[in-house]
Scaffold this active site. Structure first.
Site, PDB file in Angstrom:
ATOM      1  N   PRO A 240       0.784  -1.235   0.000  1.00  0.00           N
ATOM      2  CA  PRO A 240       0.000   0.000   0.000  1.00  0.00           C
ATOM      3  C   PRO A 240       0.815   1.286   0.000  1.00  0.00           C
ATOM      4  O   PRO A 240       0.279   2.359   0.270  1.00  0.00           O
ATOM      5  CB  PRO A 240      -0.775  -0.119   1.319  1.00  0.00           C
ATOM      6  CG  PRO A 240       0.197  -0.801   2.238  1.00  0.00           C
ATOM      7  CD  PRO A 240       0.950  -1.793   1.364  1.00  0.00           C
ATOM      8  N   CYS A 241       2.100   1.222  -0.306  1.00  0.00           N
ATOM      9  CA  CYS A 241       2.958   2.394  -0.133  1.00  0.00           C
ATOM     10  C   CYS A 241       2.490   3.621  -0.920  1.00  0.00           C
ATOM     11  O   CYS A 241       2.671   4.749  -0.471  1.00  0.00           O
ATOM     12  CB  CYS A 241       4.400   2.053  -0.494  1.00  0.00           C
ATOM     13  SG  CYS A 241       4.632   1.424  -2.173  1.00  0.00           S
ATOM     14  N   GLY A 242       1.868   3.423  -2.087  1.00  0.00           N
ATOM     15  CA  GLY A 242       1.433   4.580  -2.868  1.00  0.00           C
ATOM     16  C   GLY A 242      -0.058   4.812  -2.863  1.00  0.00           C
ATOM     17  O   GLY A 242      -0.553   5.704  -3.564  1.00  0.00           O
TER      18      GLY A 242
END
Length: 219
Positions: A170-172
């Protein structure tokens, strides 16, 4: 709060409300497909920070992606993966190879966004490894993963089940969710009830699941 101040995230309580709205919209617009259900957790995961919110996650299980021996993916809806329960396996042609997927949408307290966890297995129950999973996803999924700059598949411990599962990192997520809502919303803060529907309209195709356009409309 102005539009630029919203950072693309949501709270645990907003996730819970958005999950309910998403499950209801999915059931209404996909009556022939298995439903998403809310699984209430009896144990609080290690990342939990708010004890006032009911802990749990959305679950969609026994989803079958039928991959033929010539590496083509059969589908019951054009452009999407085939969805049906294990009871339908007897009707699967012997020239195809069924792979079953379980999908869980879980709230990440650290990223403050939903995260899609999933696992895959054969009809005999054998679990697929990460490389095998990537090989059985629809061709357009592999293309999206290859070209995407905002997500990739990793394998980590499921926060509730404590077993290795794959997930879309989910980093972006918050960045593209902010851009997505800014493109369509003209209010200070978008309706959180639509957050999960909009999020899945981007995430779903990565693993071969699309949503009908009706789900993106206001109730």
């Amino acid at each position: 709060m102005n539009e630029s101040a919203w950072d693309g995230t949501l709270s645990a309580s907003e996730f819970s409300a958005s999950a309910q709205a998403f499950a209801e919209k999915w059931k209404l617009n996909n009556p022939a497909y298995p439903p998403w259900t809310w699984v209430k957790s009896l144990e609080v995961p290690i990342f939990a920070t708010n004890q006032q919110v009911e802990e749990g996650y959305l679950s969609l299980e026994n989803v079958c992606i039928v991959k033929s021996n010539d590496d083509e993916v059969a589908s019951c809806v054009e452009g999407e993966a085939s969805l049906y329960d294990k009871e339908d396996e007897e009707s699967t042609d012997s020239a195809t190879l069924p792979y079953y997927f379980d999908f869980h949408i879980i709230y990440s307290a650290s990223f403050r966004v939903p995260v899609l966890y999933f696992r895959a297995y054969c009809s005999d129950g054998r679990s697929l490894g990460l490389n095998e999973i990537e090989s059985v996803l629809p061709a357009n999924s592999a293309k999206v993963l290859l070209e995407s700059k905002w997500t990739f598949i990793t394998q980590e411990e499921h926060p509730y089940l404590n077993r290795p599962w794959c997930k879309l990192h989910p980093c972006g997520s918050s960045d593209w969710m902010k851009l997505l809502f800014q493109a369509v919303e003209k209010v200070d803060r978008p309706a959180m009830e639509l957050y999960l529907v909009s999020w899945f309209s981007v995430v779903g195709p990565v693993i071969g699941l699309g949503i009908p356009i009706q789900m993106l409309k206001e109730p």
